[in-house]
Design an enzyme around this catalytic site. Structure first.
Site, short mmCIF file in Angstrom:
data_model
loop_
_atom_site.label_atom_id
_atom_site.label_comp_id
_atom_site.label_asym_id
_atom_site.label_seq_id
_atom_site.Cartn_x
_atom_site.Cartn_y
_atom_site.Cartn_z
N SER A 94 0.81 -1.22 0.00
CA SER A 94 0.00 0.00 0.00
C SER A 94 0.84 1.27 0.00
O SER A 94 0.48 2.26 -0.65
CB SER A 94 -0.94 0.00 1.20
N THR A 95 1.97 1.27 0.71
CA THR A 95 2.81 2.47 0.74
C THR A 95 3.47 2.70 -0.61
O THR A 95 3.58 3.84 -1.07
CB THR A 95 3.87 2.35 1.85
N GLU A 105 10.50 -8.98 -5.12
CA GLU A 105 11.02 -7.84 -4.37
C GLU A 105 12.49 -8.05 -4.04
O GLU A 105 13.30 -7.11 -4.13
CB GLU A 105 10.21 -7.65 -3.09
N GLY A 134 8.42 -1.19 0.28
CA GLY A 134 7.91 -1.11 1.64
C GLY A 134 8.41 -2.28 2.46
O GLY A 134 9.22 -3.09 1.99
N ALA A 135 7.93 -2.40 3.68
CA ALA A 135 8.31 -3.51 4.55
C ALA A 135 7.22 -3.75 5.57
O ALA A 135 6.47 -2.84 5.94
CB ALA A 135 9.64 -3.22 5.25
N GLY A 154 2.29 -9.22 1.22
CA GLY A 154 1.48 -9.22 0.00
C GLY A 154 1.81 -10.36 -0.94
O GLY A 154 1.21 -10.48 -2.01
N LYS A 187 6.01 0.18 11.64
CA LYS A 187 6.78 -0.95 11.10
C LYS A 187 8.11 -1.16 11.82
O LYS A 187 8.80 -2.15 11.57
CB LYS A 187 7.04 -0.72 9.60
#
Length: 225
Positions: free
Chosen positions: A29-30, A102, A81-82, A96, A120
């Site tokens: 999402s980020t 990735e 992201g993470a 995800g 996070k």
């Protein structure tokens, strides 16, 4: 507040793109918000992007960015992201299901940047979440059984809509419910020693920079925080 922080950190990451012509895109999402901001920037028609998942590929294409696939040329920068980030900038990823692609992008990018909201940050990986592992469908039940025996942890296949979740690579995700990890590199190596394991959602020493938003402030993290 979390959505606000994601937007703040995505905009900050844009400043790192500079004159890059090839940008890798992680997933989640980020990153989707970062793609939105990138598409609105003055760099949008001057770059190509390599997405790590069909989800992000669709977002980028819909916003008019030029999407290409891995070839000889490698990304000058990848923004990802993470799910968790520990104090040594090791990462837990795979929420995800895109952890394999990735990691390929992370390994082959000149600069690998992580963007995240403050939730996070953890002292040790797997403090809040299970550890994702991508496994082959072939012999998956054997692979899960071997992981249980080797790690002495609960292991289950990730489900979606009452069926096993299938990655963009046609594989499955095994989620390992384990205690917080003291030695991520050792656990990663231990899991990779099980036949049938494709990749592990632990990223050790790959992040060059981690940008974390807390409210409207963004901190750039290096080793130790």
């Amino acid at each position: 507040m979390i959505e606000f922080e994601k937007r703040v950190v995505a905009r900050e990451a844009l400043k790192l793109i500079g004159d890059a012509k090839l940008v890798g895109l992680g997933s989640g999402s980020t990153v989707a918000i970062f793609v939105e901001e990138l598409a609105k920037s003055d760099r949008a028609n001057k770059i190509s992007v390599i997405p790590s998942s069909k989800q992000i590929e669709e977002v980028a294409s819909d916003l008019g960015l030029k999407v290409i696939y891995p070839d000889d040329e490698r990304p000058e920068i990848t923004v990802d992201g993470a799910d968790e980030i520990d104090s040594d900038l090791n990462l837990l990823k795979g929420g995800g299901g895109a952890l394999l692609r990735e990691k390929v992008l992370a390994y082959n990018s000149s600069t690998y940047v992580i963007i995240a909201d403050h939730t996070k940050l953890v002292e040790r990986l797997c403090s809040k979440r299970a550890l994702p592992v991508e496994v082959l469908p072939y012999g998956a039940s054997w692979t899960l059984d071997n992981l249980r025996k080797r790690l002495n942890c609960d292991v289950g296949i990730r489900m979606k809509d009452l069926s096993p979740f299938v990655t963009d690579n046609g594989n499955l995700i095994a989620d390992i419910s384990c205690p917080p990890i003291d030695d991520p590199a050792s656990i990663e190596s231990e899991i990779k020693g099980v036949p049938g394991v494709v990749e592990v959602g632990i990223f050790v020493g790959l992040a060059d920079l981690v940008l974390v938003a807390r409210g409207s402030e963004v901190k750039v993290l290096r080793q130790g925080f």
